[in-house]
Scaffold this motif. Structure first.
Motif, short mmCIF file in Angstrom:
data_model
loop_
_atom_site.label_atom_id
_atom_site.label_comp_id
_atom_site.label_asym_id
_atom_site.label_seq_id
_atom_site.Cartn_x
_atom_site.Cartn_y
_atom_site.Cartn_z
N HIS A 55 35.55 31.10 41.99
CA HIS A 55 34.49 31.62 42.88
C HIS A 55 34.70 30.97 44.23
O HIS A 55 34.48 29.76 44.38
CB HIS A 55 33.11 31.29 42.32
CG HIS A 55 32.00 32.00 43.04
ND1 HIS A 55 30.67 31.77 42.75
CD2 HIS A 55 32.02 32.95 44.02
CE1 HIS A 55 29.91 32.53 43.53
NE2 HIS A 55 30.72 33.25 44.30
N SER A 94 36.01 36.22 37.20
CA SER A 94 36.45 35.89 38.55
C SER A 94 36.34 37.09 39.48
O SER A 94 35.95 36.96 40.64
CB SER A 94 37.89 35.37 38.54
OG SER A 94 37.99 34.16 37.83
N ASN A 97 32.85 37.59 40.47
CA ASN A 97 32.49 36.66 41.55
C ASN A 97 32.96 37.16 42.91
O ASN A 97 32.31 36.91 43.94
CB ASN A 97 33.08 35.27 41.27
CG ASN A 97 32.34 34.54 40.16
OD1 ASN A 97 31.14 34.71 40.00
ND2 ASN A 97 33.06 33.74 39.39
N ASP A 100 30.44 40.53 43.49
CA ASP A 100 28.99 40.42 43.37
C ASP A 100 28.43 39.68 44.60
O ASP A 100 28.77 38.52 44.83
CB ASP A 100 28.64 39.65 42.08
CG ASP A 100 27.17 39.79 41.71
OD1 ASP A 100 26.34 40.10 42.60
OD2 ASP A 100 26.84 39.59 40.52
N THR A 105 27.16 32.09 40.18
CA THR A 105 28.53 32.22 39.69
C THR A 105 28.56 32.81 38.30
O THR A 105 27.76 32.45 37.43
CB THR A 105 29.21 30.83 39.67
OG1 THR A 105 29.33 30.35 41.01
CG2 THR A 105 30.58 30.89 39.02
N TRP A 106 29.49 33.74 38.09
CA TRP A 106 29.76 34.26 36.75
C TRP A 106 30.70 33.29 36.03
O TRP A 106 31.75 32.94 36.56
CB TRP A 106 30.41 35.64 36.82
CG TRP A 106 29.48 36.74 37.21
CD1 TRP A 106 29.22 37.19 38.48
CD2 TRP A 106 28.69 37.54 36.33
NE1 TRP A 106 28.31 38.22 38.44
CE2 TRP A 106 27.97 38.46 37.13
CE3 TRP A 106 28.52 37.59 34.95
CZ2 TRP A 106 27.09 39.41 36.60
CZ3 TRP A 106 27.66 38.53 34.40
CH2 TRP A 106 26.95 39.42 35.22
#
Length: 337
Positions: A55, A94, A97, A100, A105-106
């Motif tokens: 990220h 990733s 991220n 979005d 954070t994913w």
């Protein structure tokens, strides 16, 4: 060199530690998980075994989230883990991220070769590592369906699992016909006589769909209960298969698929699962179950069918994605949750 390896040489980065033919890290309760603190140009894992998601200029994981106040989870099995990605930066979490615009954070909460039982256990066993979770997306469904065809599935309370035979052989529980030879000893050195085995019966495709859907919904109910502790939004996405998305893949996909079939590949083992009819029937049962739980559901294969160009190289095999495929799917996930 195989066509697949020639087209994607970075796949060698998964062979030693992240394939069934590689070194398996056996664990209590979870059965197996990824190696801890693994580092390479292709795959990197944290102190527990979760794969890092990038990220910006930092990498994040369940055990190394830099004291984030809240996060989002993408959970599932090997497609979420990112088999087929050339690096951590090209996995689904990733790419989420990248695309979005929201701050959280994913994290990569995928486990290679996991069924829905193991996916649920992963959250149960490691949720203490996480900060507040704002959203959970389960991107899953194929492994339960593929395992539902295994004859031993009815002998297990929570479905069977990959590496089933290897696991039982390690414990000395592998059954062979009486004529096969002398008795064996298991890992605990207790004498065990071989048992006669009836000819296995593969369940019908309808039975496979019914069983896989029931098991998935049962575990999805538990996911909802855990998500409620954070008041997290939860969405279930039935992951795509190449055959569910389109009848003919890109030039690269067709070359790879043909090579894999010559080696005894996916269609040879799961041919009946590849049909669009199976996708529609399985998705309908999962959608109704999710609706009954008040959980959003997306059948992702039609989403890709509507948007993918004929020459888009999206799949590295019948189920895993290329870098372009990961990016394409991540953008479509955000449009549908």
């Amino acid at each position: 060199m195989s066509i697949r390896t020639e087209l994607a040489p970075y796949l060698r980065g998964y062979e030693e530690k992240f394939t069934s033919k590689g070194e398996i890290r056996w664990l209590p309760h979870l059965l197996y998980f990824h190696p801890q603190s693994y580092s390479s140009d292709v795959v990197n894992t944290d102190s527990v075994g979760f794969r890092y998601a990038t990220h910006g200029d930092r990498s994040y994981s369940a055990a190394d989230h830099h004291d984030s106040e809240s996060v989002r989870l993408l959970a599932g099995s090997s497609t979420v883990f990112g088999i087929g990605a050339s690096s951590d930066a090209w996995t689904l979490p990733s790419r989420l991220n990248v695309h979005d615009p929201r701050d959280q954070t994913w994290l990569n909460f995928g486990g290679r070769s996991f069924n829905s039982t193991q996916e649920l256990l992963l959250l149960t066993l490691y949720r203490h590592l996480l900060p507040k979770v704002d959203e959970i997306v389960l991107f899953s469904g194929f492994n339960n369906l593929s395992l539902a065809r295994m004859p031993q599935v009815r002998n297990e309370d929570h479905g069977t699992f990959f590496q089933y035979n290897m696991y039982n052989e390690m414990l000395g529980r592998h059954k062979e016909p009486k004529a096969a030879g002398p008795s064996v000893k298991n890992l605990f050195r207790k004498k065990q006589e071989p048992a006669a085995v009836a000819e296995p019966v593969v369940p019908s495709i309808t039975e496979q769909i019914d069983y896989a859907a029931e098991l998935t919904i049962r575990h999805l109910d538990a996911w909802k209960a855990l998500a409620s502790t954070w008041d997290a939004k939860i969405t279930y996405i039935l992951q795509p298969l190449s055959g569910w998305v389109r009848d003919k893949g890109s030039r690269e996909e067709e070359l790879i698929f043909d090579e894999l079939e010559r080696m005894g590949g996916f269609a040879a083992m799961y041919g009946d699962i590849l049909s669009r009819e199976v996708n529609v029937e399985y998705a309908a049962k999962l959608e109704q179950g999710a609706k009954n739980l008040g959980i959003d559901f997306v059948n992702f294969s039609p989403v890709m069918t509507q948007s993918a160009a004929a020459d888009d190289w999206l799949f590295i095999d019948r189920i895993h994605l290329t870098d372009n495929g990961h990016d394409f799917v991540a953008r479509k996930i955000l449009e549908n949750i």
